[in-house]
Write a protein that holds these residues in place. Sequence first.
Motif, PDB file in Angstrom:
ATOM      1  N   GLU A   1      31.478  30.762  29.256  1.00  0.00           N
ATOM      2  CA  GLU A   1      30.598  31.813  28.737  1.00  0.00           C
ATOM      3  C   GLU A   1      30.101  31.539  27.315  1.00  0.00           C
ATOM      4  O   GLU A   1      28.918  31.725  27.035  1.00  0.00           O
ATOM      5  N   PRO A   2      30.956  31.104  26.370  1.00  0.00           N
ATOM      6  CA  PRO A   2      30.426  30.795  25.038  1.00  0.00           C
ATOM      7  C   PRO A   2      29.392  29.667  25.047  1.00  0.00           C
ATOM      8  O   PRO A   2      28.456  29.681  24.246  1.00  0.00           O
ATOM      9  N   ILE A   3      29.549  28.724  25.962  1.00  0.00           N
ATOM     10  CA  ILE A   3      28.580  27.631  26.067  1.00  0.00           C
ATOM     11  C   ILE A   3      27.262  28.153  26.599  1.00  0.00           C
ATOM     12  O   ILE A   3      26.178  27.787  26.117  1.00  0.00           O
ATOM     13  N   ARG A   4      27.345  29.054  27.573  1.00  0.00           N
ATOM     14  CA  ARG A   4      26.126  29.689  28.103  1.00  0.00           C
ATOM     15  C   ARG A   4      25.431  30.505  27.016  1.00  0.00           C
ATOM     16  O   ARG A   4      24.206  30.452  26.859  1.00  0.00           O
ATOM     17  N   GLU A   5      26.209  31.247  26.257  1.00  0.00           N
ATOM     18  CA  GLU A   5      25.625  32.085  25.211  1.00  0.00           C
ATOM     19  C   GLU A   5      24.942  31.242  24.138  1.00  0.00           C
ATOM     20  O   GLU A   5      23.854  31.586  23.666  1.00  0.00           O
ATOM     21  N   ALA A   6      25.576  30.142  23.746  1.00  0.00           N
ATOM     22  CA  ALA A   6      24.962  29.273  22.734  1.00  0.00           C
ATOM     23  C   ALA A   6      23.644  28.704  23.234  1.00  0.00           C
ATOM     24  O   ALA A   6      22.664  28.612  22.479  1.00  0.00           O
ATOM     25  N   LEU A   7      23.601  28.329  24.510  1.00  0.00           N
ATOM     26  CA  LEU A   7      22.371  27.794  25.087  1.00  0.00           C
ATOM     27  C   LEU A   7      21.276  28.851  25.104  1.00  0.00           C
ATOM     28  O   LEU A   7      20.136  28.595  24.679  1.00  0.00           O
ATOM     29  N   THR A   8      21.577  30.037  25.571  1.00  0.00           N
ATOM     30  CA  THR A   8      20.554  31.078  25.703  1.00  0.00           C
ATOM     31  C   THR A   8      20.110  31.621  24.348  1.00  0.00           C
ATOM     32  O   THR A   8      19.000  32.152  24.235  1.00  0.00           O
ATOM     33  N   ARG A   9      20.946  31.455  23.302  1.00  0.00           N
ATOM     34  CA  ARG A   9      20.563  31.880  21.961  1.00  0.00           C
ATOM     35  C   ARG A   9      19.712  30.837  21.235  1.00  0.00           C
ATOM     36  O   ARG A   9      19.100  31.152  20.208  1.00  0.00           O
ATOM     37  N   THR A  10      19.691  29.624  21.758  1.00  0.00           N
ATOM     38  CA  THR A  10      18.914  28.567  21.100  1.00  0.00           C
ATOM     39  C   THR A  10      17.431  28.926  21.145  1.00  0.00           C
ATOM     40  O   THR A  10      16.900  29.247  22.211  1.00  0.00           O
ATOM     41  N   LEU A  11      16.777  28.894  20.012  1.00  0.00           N
ATOM     42  CA  LEU A  11      15.359  29.242  19.967  1.00  0.00           C
ATOM     43  C   LEU A  11      14.537  28.229  20.759  1.00  0.00           C
ATOM     44  O   LEU A  11      14.756  27.016  20.629  1.00  0.00           O
ATOM     45  N   PRO A  12      13.600  28.711  21.579  1.00  0.00           N
ATOM     46  CA  PRO A  12      12.830  27.805  22.435  1.00  0.00           C
ATOM     47  C   PRO A  12      12.179  26.652  21.671  1.00  0.00           C
ATOM     48  O   PRO A  12      12.206  25.506  22.134  1.00  0.00           O
ATOM     49  N   GLU A  13      11.605  26.942  20.500  1.00  0.00           N
ATOM     50  CA  GLU A  13      10.920  25.875  19.779  1.00  0.00           C
ATOM     51  C   GLU A  13      11.913  24.841  19.246  1.00  0.00           C
ATOM     52  O   GLU A  13      11.617  23.635  19.242  1.00  0.00           O
ATOM     53  N   GLY A  14      13.071  25.286  18.816  1.00  0.00           N
ATOM     54  CA  GLY A  14      14.091  24.348  18.366  1.00  0.00           C
ATOM     55  C   GLY A  14      14.537  23.424  19.485  1.00  0.00           C
ATOM     56  O   GLY A  14      14.683  22.213  19.288  1.00  0.00           O
ATOM     57  N   TYR A  15      14.738  24.006  20.672  1.00  0.00           N
ATOM     58  CA  TYR A  15      15.145  23.220  21.830  1.00  0.00           C
ATOM     59  C   TYR A  15      14.034  22.255  22.236  1.00  0.00           C
ATOM     60  O   TYR A  15      14.288  21.068  22.491  1.00  0.00           O
ATOM     61  N   ALA A  16      12.812  22.739  22.272  1.00  0.00           N
ATOM     62  CA  ALA A  16      11.689  21.909  22.711  1.00  0.00           C
ATOM     63  C   ALA A  16      11.451  20.738  21.768  1.00  0.00           C
ATOM     64  O   ALA A  16      11.214  19.602  22.212  1.00  0.00           O
ATOM     65  N   MET A  17      11.525  20.992  20.479  1.00  0.00           N
ATOM     66  CA  MET A  17      11.316  19.902  19.522  1.00  0.00           C
ATOM     67  C   MET A  17      12.426  18.862  19.610  1.00  0.00           C
ATOM     68  O   MET A  17      12.184  17.657  19.457  1.00  0.00           O
ATOM     69  N   ALA A  18      13.642  19.318  19.898  1.00  0.00           N
ATOM     70  CA  ALA A  18      14.734  18.376  20.086  1.00  0.00           C
ATOM     71  C   ALA A  18      14.517  17.537  21.346  1.00  0.00           C
ATOM     72  O   ALA A  18      14.806  16.335  21.356  1.00  0.00           O
ATOM     73  N   CYS A  19      14.005  18.151  22.406  1.00  0.00           N
ATOM     74  CA  CYS A  19      13.671  17.396  23.627  1.00  0.00           C
ATOM     75  C   CYS A  19      12.711  16.260  23.307  1.00  0.00           C
ATOM     76  O   CYS A  19      12.864  15.126  23.802  1.00  0.00           O
ATOM     77  N   GLU A  20      11.727  16.547  22.489  1.00  0.00           N
ATOM     78  CA  GLU A  20      10.726  15.530  22.145  1.00  0.00           C
ATOM     79  C   GLU A  20      11.325  14.421  21.281  1.00  0.00           C
ATOM     80  O   GLU A  20      10.933  13.251  21.389  1.00  0.00           O
ATOM     81  N   ALA A  21      12.309  14.776  20.452  1.00  0.00           N
ATOM     82  CA  ALA A  21      13.009  13.752  19.669  1.00  0.00           C
ATOM     83  C   ALA A  21      13.859  12.865  20.576  1.00  0.00           C
ATOM     84  O   ALA A  21      13.882  11.634  20.424  1.00  0.00           O
ATOM     85  N   LEU A  22      14.530  13.478  21.545  1.00  0.00           N
ATOM     86  CA  LEU A  22      15.347  12.708  22.488  1.00  0.00           C
ATOM     87  C   LEU A  22      14.473  11.795  23.343  1.00  0.00           C
ATOM     88  O   LEU A  22      14.868  10.667  23.664  1.00  0.00           O
ATOM     89  N   ARG A  23      13.320  12.274  23.711  1.00  0.00           N
ATOM     90  CA  ARG A  23      12.367  11.487  24.510  1.00  0.00           C
ATOM     91  C   ARG A  23      12.052  10.150  23.861  1.00  0.00           C
ATOM     92  O   ARG A  23      11.934   9.128  24.544  1.00  0.00           O
ATOM     93  N   ASP A  24      11.962  10.131  22.540  1.00  0.00           N
ATOM     94  CA  ASP A  24      11.523   8.937  21.823  1.00  0.00           C
ATOM     95  C   ASP A  24      12.668   8.099  21.264  1.00  0.00           C
ATOM     96  O   ASP A  24      12.436   7.101  20.582  1.00  0.00           O
ATOM     97  N   PHE A  25      13.903   8.478  21.549  1.00  0.00           N
ATOM     98  CA  PHE A  25      15.058   7.795  20.980  1.00  0.00           C
ATOM     99  C   PHE A  25      15.317   6.465  21.683  1.00  0.00           C
ATOM    100  O   PHE A  25      15.336   6.390  22.904  1.00  0.00           O
ATOM    101  N   ASP A  26      15.553   5.417  20.903  1.00  0.00           N
ATOM    102  CA  ASP A  26      15.879   4.112  21.484  1.00  0.00           C
ATOM    103  C   ASP A  26      16.481   3.220  20.398  1.00  0.00           C
ATOM    104  O   ASP A  26      15.785   2.751  19.507  1.00  0.00           O
ATOM    105  N   VAL A  27      17.796   3.007  20.471  1.00  0.00           N
ATOM    106  CA  VAL A  27      18.464   2.107  19.524  1.00  0.00           C
ATOM    107  C   VAL A  27      19.170   0.964  20.253  1.00  0.00           C
ATOM    108  O   VAL A  27      20.055   0.314  19.701  1.00  0.00           O
ATOM    109  N   ARG A  28      18.764   0.708  21.478  1.00  0.00           N
ATOM    110  CA  ARG A  28      19.455  -0.308  22.277  1.00  0.00           C
ATOM    111  C   ARG A  28      19.500  -1.669  21.591  1.00  0.00           C
ATOM    112  O   ARG A  28      20.501  -2.378  21.682  1.00  0.00           O
ATOM    113  N   GLY A  29      18.430  -2.029  20.925  1.00  0.00           N
ATOM    114  CA  GLY A  29      18.388  -3.339  20.293  1.00  0.00           C
ATOM    115  C   GLY A  29      19.115  -3.417  18.967  1.00  0.00           C
ATOM    116  O   GLY A  29      19.173  -4.504  18.366  1.00  0.00           O
TER     117      GLY A  29
END
Length: 262
Positions: free
Chosen positions: A168-196
Amino acid sequence: MQVNINGIETRYVLSNEGGGPWLTFVHQLGGDLSVWDQLAGYFRDDYTVLRYDVRGHGETAVSNAPFAIADLAGDLAALLDALGAPNTHLVGMSMGGMIAQQFALDHPSRVNRLVIADSTAASPPEARATWDQRAASVRRDGTASLAPATLERWLTEAFRTAHPEAVEPIREALTRTLPEGYAMACEALRDFDVRGKLGNIRCPALVVAGRHDTGTPPAASQLIADAIEGAHFELLDAAHLAPVEQSQRFAALLETFLERPV
């Protein structure tokens, strides 16, 4: 506690009852510092334990502009500066594991030991569209709309059934996350690449994966371990949030790793 980091009001919790070496925990996408409550309690008598909310999550403000994982690593560096911590042991889970990898590359002298849980060194090309779709979806429908499917990926059905008090606390933290904060983080994850670049990490490293993780398969974590010289890999009987689902086992692994002679 709140502190302004790179122009962003950032929440953190510092537990330094033990006054020992610094130990910093970084949470997952759609989470907050509370996911580390149990582990922080376990280690606070022997370490100076730092937890914080990544920008756009928990009680940390949303960024005014797009950002990359390197910017989130910069936030961590600035937070450590503000708190007077020259270096730290660093534990990151999922998105936090990406931040931890980037931080270890950008600030190698500041990481004593590195722990990466349920993470990857890059978002594969085929996942880019998925991240864009998720960002668009959360901007349209909010983070609560993601909760059912996300919790199914994060925790096994057996754990969710047996431990609703942990879920339940994990669910609550997720649902409290502001949509724009989550969305911008998604876009940062999309572009992440340190394999080399992972071969440049020289500090002792522990990489942990969940055997039942479908979002970030264990093979992705194994690649990180293979790329860092001397890194140790552990597979736990868990889904994506292995440090939560197998908290006692993870705590034992972490304790042993932190105390192991170099």
